[in-house]
Structure formats: C-alpha cells, structure tokens
Design a protein around this motif. Structure first.
Motif, PDB file in Angstrom:
ATOM      1  N   ASN A   1       0.873  -1.157   0.000  1.00 36.49           N
ATOM      2  CA  ASN A   1       0.000   0.000   0.000  1.00 36.49           C
ATOM      3  C   ASN A   1       0.920   1.219   0.000  1.00 36.49           C
TER       4      ASN A   1
ATOM      5  N   GLY B   1       0.057  -1.133  -4.665  1.00 38.24           N
ATOM      6  CA  GLY B   1      -0.859  -2.181  -5.111  1.00 38.24           C
ATOM      7  C   GLY B   1      -0.188  -3.420  -5.677  1.00 38.24           C
TER       8      GLY B   1
ATOM      9  N   TYR C   1      -3.131  -7.161   2.574  1.00 36.91           N
ATOM     10  CA  TYR C   1      -3.955  -7.364   1.370  1.00 36.91           C
ATOM     11  C   TYR C   1      -3.875  -8.786   0.839  1.00 36.91           C
TER      12      TYR C   1
ATOM     13  N   LYS D   1      -9.454  -5.592   5.615  1.00 37.73           N
ATOM     14  CA  LYS D   1      -9.529  -5.359   4.164  1.00 37.73           C
ATOM     15  C   LYS D   1     -10.398  -6.427   3.494  1.00 37.73           C
TER      16      LYS D   1
ATOM     17  N   SER E   1      -2.115  -3.631 -10.107  1.00 37.80           N
ATOM     18  CA  SER E   1      -2.475  -3.904  -8.717  1.00 37.80           C
ATOM     19  C   SER E   1      -3.016  -5.318  -8.560  1.00 37.80           C
TER      20      SER E   1
ATOM     21  N   THR F   1      -4.621  -5.857  -5.558  1.00 38.79           N
ATOM     22  CA  THR F   1      -5.366  -5.576  -4.322  1.00 38.79           C
ATOM     23  C   THR F   1      -6.790  -5.089  -4.628  1.00 38.79           C
TER      24      THR F   1
END
Ligand code: PLP
Length: 351
Positions: free
Chosen positions: A158, A161, A186, A213, A292, A294
């Motif tokens: 973070n 990503g 994540y 998350k 990413s 995530t």
C-alpha cells in the motif's frame, strides 16, 4: 553488501529485544490466576448480570486463535491478535527498538511504520522503492548496520498495489540482521502469495494480517501476528491484557466461520478493480495506472490536484498520494460497490 544468510538462534533473536523486556512479567489477569472449575465468578469486580458482555474477555483470545489457526492451517500457539494490525506495528516496534535503534522501510508504503518508529524514538531509515515500485535490493542493504532492528516489508504494498518478488523477499529475510516484518494486509486478494506456510523456515520473520480489508471488518479492529514461539511470548508480554474485546471476538468468530461470504466479496472487488482499470485507461486525464493485485489502484493523473478537487466537489473521496516518493500526481482509488465506481467514472469523464 550483505549476501550471507544469517543463522538465527533463539539467543540471537533475544539479543535484539529491548533488554528490560526480557525479564518483564506480563500483567496477570484475574481469570489467569486459578485452575479448575468456575461456577461462581467473584474474582474480577465485574457486574454479575449475564449480558454477554459483563465479563472481561479472554486475554489470550483462545477461541479466536483456534478458529484462525484452523482456517490458515497454522499453529494457534504462534498467533497473537492486535486491536487492528496498527497496534501490532506499534508493539513490534517497542519490543525491538530503543532510542537510536534503526527501523527500515521502503516508501511509498504504509504510514504507521514511521509513526511507530517515532513513538519508540527509533531512527526511521527509508529507501525508496524504484519507479516501478520494486525493491532496490543493493541500495537497501547498503543502509543496514548493527543498529538495524526492524525491516518492514509490505506485500502487496500500500499504496502501490503490487506484490513484491518472493525471491527478493526471501533473500531480504535471510540476510537482514534483525527482525523482518512482512505486512500481508492485502493477502486475501492474492492468498497464493502468502509466506505464512513457510514461516517456520524464518526465525526472524513476523507476518501480520488483518480482518480490515478482504474480510471487510475495519470497524471491529482485529489484526493478527504470526511468529516464532519466542516472539509471540514477547508480544504477549507487552500487550494490554484485554486488547481484543468481547464484541470484536464475537463478530470475528462469526465471520471466520463464513469464509465463502468473504471470498465472494473479494472476487467481486477484484473484478470491480479490473473494470475500473479498463475504464480509467480510456480517460484523457489519466496518465498511468500501476498494476495492482489488491482492492485499490494507484493512478497517475496528468494533474492530480485538479482531479482530486473535482472528485471532492462531487462528494467522492479518494486518497492523495502525490506527496509520496515516486508517486507524483498519483491518487489511490479503492474499489467500491459497482454503483460507487460508476459514479467515480462518470465524474472523471465529465472533467
Ligand atoms: C490497511 C492496512 C493495515 C491494516 O491495519 P488495521 O489496523 O488492521 O486496520 C495494515 N497494513 C497495511 C499496509 C494496510 O494498508
């Protein structure tokens, strides 16, 4: 530059701990001071009416550890919970760092590592990730010395990503002369990349995960640390006895029992992230979208402050990352519900 694999013994790990903590006795709670049958509890000055919340919680979160251990196929005795993984970041820093010890991290990354280092009076040494947000291994290793106590690795990271190369992570864990913490906040979006199944290979490794998350429960504040029995003992020594409250425990146990619900939501968010990525790529205001794995995207705009303000004027809040290294003109956008993402896209199209 460090290339030698360190041979960790418990004694060497002990030597990293703030000396006063090695002999510190943890607070002993009322419930921990007896063994045997308990029909009448008059030991903790609690209220006697059974409301489901009148008793203090179990300081060692036994039921929750068993549930998470089963889910992760991991020894429940090597798990400790924090009031969010934020709390674990702070505890880990305070276990290993006294003033003038050094904490290493790789910005742009999660901001709490630096705050926790500041609270502990430790020196925060940052080595920026490359422009592609990979780890500059040689440059990082050149900053290590005998004051180095903790290296924070965040994968997936973070706000970028991306996930870090597992071979690089492994090399850093093997060669860093202190504790390596791998923040897997994540990981529910890419469970196959978790190092948890290999934790026993690395005596100096702590892995943190969170229910905030993928599990969708940022509001209950529940994070977990996974580590060797010695490190877990240190975490249990310094933690506040009732940091995981009865309400959090109940909600977490219930959710952990419904993994398919979590998985369905994670799948939805991944497909929404992919849709956002495809749609954002068509927009003139967008310069680059970082890959990413995530539930969010780091997006470089041609002019991020105009975009940020325009979104705010439309009551849409994203996170400004433009001040972070290698993230000039970047905003971090979380994948929301389909209709929320539609609103974001409509606002950006109208720019
Ligand atoms: C969101 C996040 C956390 C989670 O913190 P909690 O305190 O468990 O909510 C930890 N690390 C990273 C990198 C995050 O992005």
């Amino acid at each position: 530059m460090t290339t030698t694999k360190i041979n960790w013994t418990t004694e060497k790990i002990e030597a990293l701990v703030r000396p006063n903590l090695l002999s510190l006795k943890a607070y002993s709670s009322a419930r921990a001071e007896f063994k045997g049958r308990a029909d009448v509890l008059l030991d903790a000055n609690e209220s006697p009416w059974p409301t489901g919340r009148n008793r203090y919680p179990d300081p060692s979160s036994t039921e929750l550890r068993l549930a998470l251990g089963k889910l992760k196929n991991f020894n429940p005795d090597q798990i400790v919970f924090g009031n969010g993984s934020d709390e674990l970041v702070d505890q880990i820093t305070r276990i290993f760092c006294k003033e003038n010890d050094a904490v290493h991290a790789l910005p742009p990354t999660f901001g709490m590592y630096k705050v926790a280092a500041g609270i502990a009076g430790a020196e925060f040494r940052d080595t920026n990730l490359t422009p592609e947000f990979t780890i500059p291994v040689d440059e990082l290793k050149a900053t290590w010395d005998d004051r180095s106590k903790i290296l924070w690795l965040c994968s997936p990271n973070n706000p970028s990503g991306n996930a870090m190369d597992p071979a690089v992570l492994e090399d850093l864990i093997h060669t860093f002369p202190g504790i390596v913490v791998l923040d897997e906040a994540y990981i529910d979006f890419v469970p196959e990349l978790s190092f948890l199944g290999r934790l026993d290979e690395f005596p100096n490794l702590i892995i943190t995960q969170t229910l905030s998350k993928g599990w969708g429960m940022a509001g209950i504040r529940c994070g977990a640390a996974f580590a060797s029995p010695f490190i877990i003992r240190m975490l249990n020594t310094i933690k506040m006895p009732y940091n995981i409250n009865v309400l959090t425990t109940g909600v977490a146990l219930d959710a952990l029992g419904k993994k398919e619900e979590m998985q369905a939501k994670v799948d939805t968010l991944i497909s929404e992230r992919k849709r956002l990525e495809a749609e954002l790529a068509k927009l003139d205001c967008v310069d680059y979208i970082f890959p990413s794995v995530t539930n969010f995207l780091l997006v470089r705009f041609k002019d991020s402050s105009t975009v940020y303000q325009n979104l705010l004027d439309n009551a849409i809040v994203v996170r400004n990352q433009a001040y972070q290294p290698n993230a000039e003109n970047c905003l971090r956008i979380t994948a929301g519900l389909a209709e929320e993402n539609d609103r974001l896209l409509a606002a950006l199209k109208a720019l």
